[in-house]
Enzyme design. Sequence first.
Site, PDB file in Angstrom:
ATOM      1  N   CYS A  64     -19.189   4.514  74.204  1.00  7.20           N
ATOM      2  CA  CYS A  64     -19.155   5.589  75.200  1.00  7.20           C
ATOM      3  C   CYS A  64     -17.733   6.011  75.577  1.00  7.20           C
ATOM      4  O   CYS A  64     -17.452   7.196  75.752  1.00  7.20           O
ATOM      5  CB  CYS A  64     -19.959   5.224  76.439  1.00  7.20           C
ATOM      6  SG  CYS A  64     -19.546   3.645  77.182  1.00  7.20           S
TER       7      CYS A  64
ATOM      8  N   ASP B 213     -22.078  12.863  80.456  1.00  9.71           N
ATOM      9  CA  ASP B 213     -22.460  11.477  80.191  1.00  9.71           C
ATOM     10  C   ASP B 213     -22.766  11.300  78.698  1.00  9.71           C
ATOM     11  O   ASP B 213     -23.650  11.971  78.164  1.00  9.71           O
ATOM     12  CB  ASP B 213     -23.706  11.145  81.026  1.00  9.71           C
ATOM     13  CG  ASP B 213     -24.066   9.670  80.994  1.00  9.71           C
ATOM     14  OD1 ASP B 213     -23.556   8.947  80.117  1.00  9.71           O
ATOM     15  OD2 ASP B 213     -24.872   9.241  81.842  1.00  9.71           O
TER      16      ASP B 213
ATOM     17  N   HIS C  63     -24.160   8.793  77.301  1.00 10.17           N
ATOM     18  CA  HIS C  63     -25.196   7.784  77.086  1.00 10.17           C
ATOM     19  C   HIS C  63     -26.552   8.395  76.733  1.00 10.17           C
ATOM     20  O   HIS C  63     -27.580   8.149  77.373  1.00 10.17           O
ATOM     21  CB  HIS C  63     -25.330   6.901  78.329  1.00 10.17           C
ATOM     22  CG  HIS C  63     -24.118   6.080  78.590  1.00 10.17           C
ATOM     23  ND1 HIS C  63     -23.033   6.563  79.281  1.00 10.17           N
ATOM     24  CD2 HIS C  63     -23.802   4.806  78.230  1.00 10.17           C
ATOM     25  CE1 HIS C  63     -22.099   5.620  79.352  1.00 10.17           C
ATOM     26  NE2 HIS C  63     -22.545   4.552  78.720  1.00 10.17           N
TER      27      HIS C  63
END
Length: 410
Positions: A75, A269, A271
């Site tokens: 990430c 994000d 993820h």
Amino acid sequence: MDMMFEAYLTHEANSKSEDIPATTEPVWVLGKKYSAMHNLEEIRKDITSRLWFTYRKGFIPIGDTGLTSDKGWGCMLRCGQMVLAQALIHLHLGREWRWTAERSCRDMSYRTYLRILRMFEDRRAAPFSIHQIALMGASSEGKAVGEWFGPNTVAQVIRKLAVSDEWSSLVVHVAMDNTVAIGNIKRQCFTPPRHIEGPSGIMDSKSPSWRPLLLIVPLRLGLSEINPLYIKGLKVCFTFKQSLGVIGGKPNHALYFIGCVGDEVIFLDPHTTQPTASLPEEKSYIKLDQVEATDNSYHCSFASRCHILGMDPSVAVCFFCPTEKDFDSLCSQIQQQIVLPERQPLFELCSDRSCHWSPSDESCSSTASLLDDSVKFSTKATMAEEAACIALEDFDRQFDDSDEDFELLG
């Protein structure tokens, strides 16, 4: 191709409720000011135009590791990709360029955009792929492939990989010790890139011009949580037109922060796990549907937000200065809005620094007067000076333990 968007659409559905709030406070996205009451669709277009890099699965293994996905460890690497990609978008297309799902491959700006996107594909040959970042981290930063990076580590890797991008001639400067050394940066930006040659095949003697600058300032803003003393300065950074956001995250959760509204930060994000996707070769761009599905998977319609105190204290603040004037303006804003008003500013400015130097109030000259003089450097900079600049940064890092100081984000 339907499976390509399963995670993407799920992310959109979950994020819509966390979208921009209905507020009278200004909304800042990468240095651009908006009104949530009057510019909501413009805000969303701006956010959607950012390249959104997420976990991917099913790509060619990285080196001899056998890893075909970066889920669970990549990430921060993806956040580094997002910052670098945004710098390239700024440089080659401009801050006001907007992405739409319906574009023609005959559109030159779209072809330029696709060229940028191809540089980040999940394949070894792409200069800024997850493969290149992970392998550079292993060879130069001591981070095994599959190991989490911190903000400082990904910044150092980006700095080294950017040297190979002759098209952009980008200078990536990582400011260590919470200090931006103006003189060092200017010398580096006025050094000709290694690939410039004259008609005879040797270095052109013409005076070097400014090379675009990606400035990354790794910071530690507290021990286990952000010290409230730094909140104002951090929010101010998002308001500078040179802002490229902040690499950071929530504890154990790396995120790319692109703006703020009130006491909340807006972020992309990484993820979400999507199947790996590649664009066809440029000569194969015949119909838009050949690239549309892949292209769409790199954009997120809705950003998320969280309270600024929820951020992990390990961050890297990023700025992009395509011209020397932009850099001078940035330094002036930092001095007037971050350094002078704050008892404990985010970071400092100084005129210059040498090897194994630690900043202090006594050793930093008056930056305000320095900026008035608009520091200039000899036009006889050489390629050797660029190598010296990089070597100096690496030398300084021998005395810097910030990799241990930064809490690694997963």
